[in-house]
Design a protein around this motif. Structure first.
Motif, PDB file in Angstrom:
ATOM      1  N   TYR A  49       0.782  -1.243   0.000  1.00  0.00           N
ATOM      2  CA  TYR A  49       0.000   0.000   0.000  1.00  0.00           C
ATOM      3  C   TYR A  49       0.814   1.294   0.000  1.00  0.00           C
ATOM      4  N   GLY A  50       2.133   1.182  -0.040  1.00  0.00           N
ATOM      5  CA  GLY A  50       2.959   2.382   0.041  1.00  0.00           C
ATOM      6  C   GLY A  50       2.706   3.388  -1.065  1.00  0.00           C
ATOM      7  N   GLU A  51       2.161   2.913  -2.176  1.00  0.00           N
ATOM      8  CA  GLU A  51       1.893   3.793  -3.311  1.00  0.00           C
ATOM      9  C   GLU A  51       0.568   4.535  -3.178  1.00  0.00           C
ATOM     10  N   TYR A  52      -0.237   4.149  -2.209  1.00  0.00           N
ATOM     11  CA  TYR A  52      -1.582   4.723  -2.090  1.00  0.00           C
ATOM     12  C   TYR A  52      -1.611   5.872  -1.085  1.00  0.00           C
ATOM     13  N   ILE A  77      10.798   1.087   2.317  1.00  0.00           N
ATOM     14  CA  ILE A  77       9.898   0.658   1.235  1.00  0.00           C
ATOM     15  C   ILE A  77       9.015   1.817   0.779  1.00  0.00           C
ATOM     16  N   ASP A  78       8.444   2.511   1.739  1.00  0.00           N
ATOM     17  CA  ASP A  78       7.537   3.626   1.459  1.00  0.00           C
ATOM     18  C   ASP A  78       8.125   4.894   2.075  1.00  0.00           C
ATOM     19  N   PRO A  79       8.661   5.769   1.251  1.00  0.00           N
ATOM     20  CA  PRO A  79       9.375   6.930   1.796  1.00  0.00           C
ATOM     21  C   PRO A  79       8.490   8.016   2.373  1.00  0.00           C
ATOM     22  N   ASP A  80       7.182   7.951   2.150  1.00  0.00           N
ATOM     23  CA  ASP A  80       6.462   9.205   2.396  1.00  0.00           C
ATOM     24  C   ASP A  80       5.137   9.140   3.141  1.00  0.00           C
ATOM     25  N   ASN A  81       4.446   7.999   3.235  1.00  0.00           N
ATOM     26  CA  ASN A  81       3.102   8.055   3.855  1.00  0.00           C
ATOM     27  C   ASN A  81       3.186   8.384   5.343  1.00  0.00           C
ATOM     28  N   LEU A  82       2.109   9.004   5.830  1.00  0.00           N
ATOM     29  CA  LEU A  82       2.027   9.419   7.234  1.00  0.00           C
ATOM     30  C   LEU A  82       2.137   8.216   8.178  1.00  0.00           C
TER      31      LEU A  82
HETATM   32 MG    MG Z   1       4.038   6.268  -0.240  1.00  0.00          MG
END
Ligand code: MG
Length: 334
Positions: free
Chosen positions: A160-163, A197-202
């Motif tokens: 889900y890192g892209e969402y 893996i996911d650089p940005d989600n809260l």
């Molecule tokens: Mg992300």
């Protein structure tokens, strides 16, 4: 009821006031009909003590927390896409929270497949509906199982890192343990795994004493990573002005807060506290999720025993707490 009406009046007053301040015209902004909430606001970002959207506008969302996901606890029966759809349609919820039980019987450590699949059901439904969704490691002892948390959140970040919809909540409610010596090192491990893996989600991190000691996080915030907020929980029967004062001080110290869980006791004697809290949330732009989507016979369930597990609820299916929560969520300014 009178108290609630005064809340709505206050909220409406605040909305009108802020519209007048922000825009020459009072016409609400218009968006293409097929634009979802998450398409409109995009990735949520911590900016100082606020959470802002992709246009750098402070935002706050109102919605529901599911109950513990544990096998055979009862609340797991509501982990259905139809329930997410109903909360969006009828409650106008803009956020939901999947509360995955961990250590207790029937939780993730006992049965990782069933619990994880419940989370996935809710997250997929929220993405389909264009809502924000919290993936909550619903634990009181997360530091005892750091490796399991790391593996779980790596899997979630992969999926889900892209969402933009997804928010990671890595520790629901620590007990009376040290922020700096226990929770922060745990958070470091899990955040590091997510960020690889996911650089940005809260990411939202629980605070000591059932997520009430936001002052301790404010005194020693996580600085190795960005886009980190801290959990504040309140239940109106226990937590009143003293906790709002503590939370206001934490905001003044510069951290961002997220109420991933709150509970009322319906329209009974202390519902004026729900009003006070919601006014505080509105003024400080704090998002909140109401505990809990369940029909268990306890004061915080939104549903009476035996209500449908697939949504479609009428007023008689709601408890007093459910009616109060629905009125707040449904009327919350986006
Ligand atoms: Mg992300």
């Amino acid at each position: 009821m009178k108290t609630f009406k005064s809340l709505i009046f206050l909220l409406l007053t605040l909305i009108i006031t802020s519209c007048v301040q922000d825009n020459d015209s009072r016409d609400p902004p218009t968006f293409p009909e097929d634009t979802t909430l998450v398409q409109k606001h995009g990735l949520l970002q911590v900016n100082g003590n606020r959470i802002v959207d992709k246009d750098n506008e402070p935002v706050c969302f109102a919605g529901n927390s599911f109950f513990w996901s544990n096998d055979n606890w009862g609340g797991e029966r509501f982990y259905k896409s139809e329930v997410v759809s109903w909360l969006k349609l009828d409650w106008k919820a803009t956020i939901v929270r999947a509360a995955m039980g961990v250590e207790d019987p029937g939780g993730y450590l006992d049965n990782n497949v069933s619990n994880k699949n419940r989370v996935i059901t809710i997250v997929d439904a929220a993405i389909d509906e264009g809502l924000y969704v919290i993936i909550d490691w619903h634990s009181h002892h997360a530091e005892d199982n750091t490796n399991e948390a790391v593996s779980f959140f790596e899997e979630m970040a992969d999926l889900y890192g892209e969402y933009d919809n997804v928010i990671y909540e890595i520790y629901n409610e620590p007990l009376d343990v040290s922020w700096s010596a226990t929770i922060k090192p745990y958070a470091d491990s899990v955040i590091s795994a997510i960020r690889s893996i996911d650089p940005d989600n809260l990411i939202v991190v629980g605070t000591p004493e059932w997520s009430q000691r936001v002052d301790l996080a404010a005194a020693d915030p996580i600085t190795n990573y960005s886009n980190i907020a801290y959990t504040l929980h309140f239940y109106t029967i226990y937590h009143q002005q003293w906790l709002r004062d503590r939370a206001s001080a934490a905001l003044d110290d510069g951290i961002a807060l997220f109420i991933t869980e709150w509970g009322s006791i319906g329209y009974s004697q202390v519902d004026s506290e729900a009003n006070e809290w919601m006014t505080w949330c509105f003024e400080n732009k704090i998002s909140h999720c109401n505990w809990a989507v369940n029909d268990k016979e306890e004061e915080w369930s939104i549903l009476v025993p035996g209500a449908s597990t697939s949504g479609g609820w009428v007023d008689d299916d709601l408890t007093d707490a459910g009616k109060l929560a629905k009125n707040i969520i449904k009327n919350w300014p986006e």
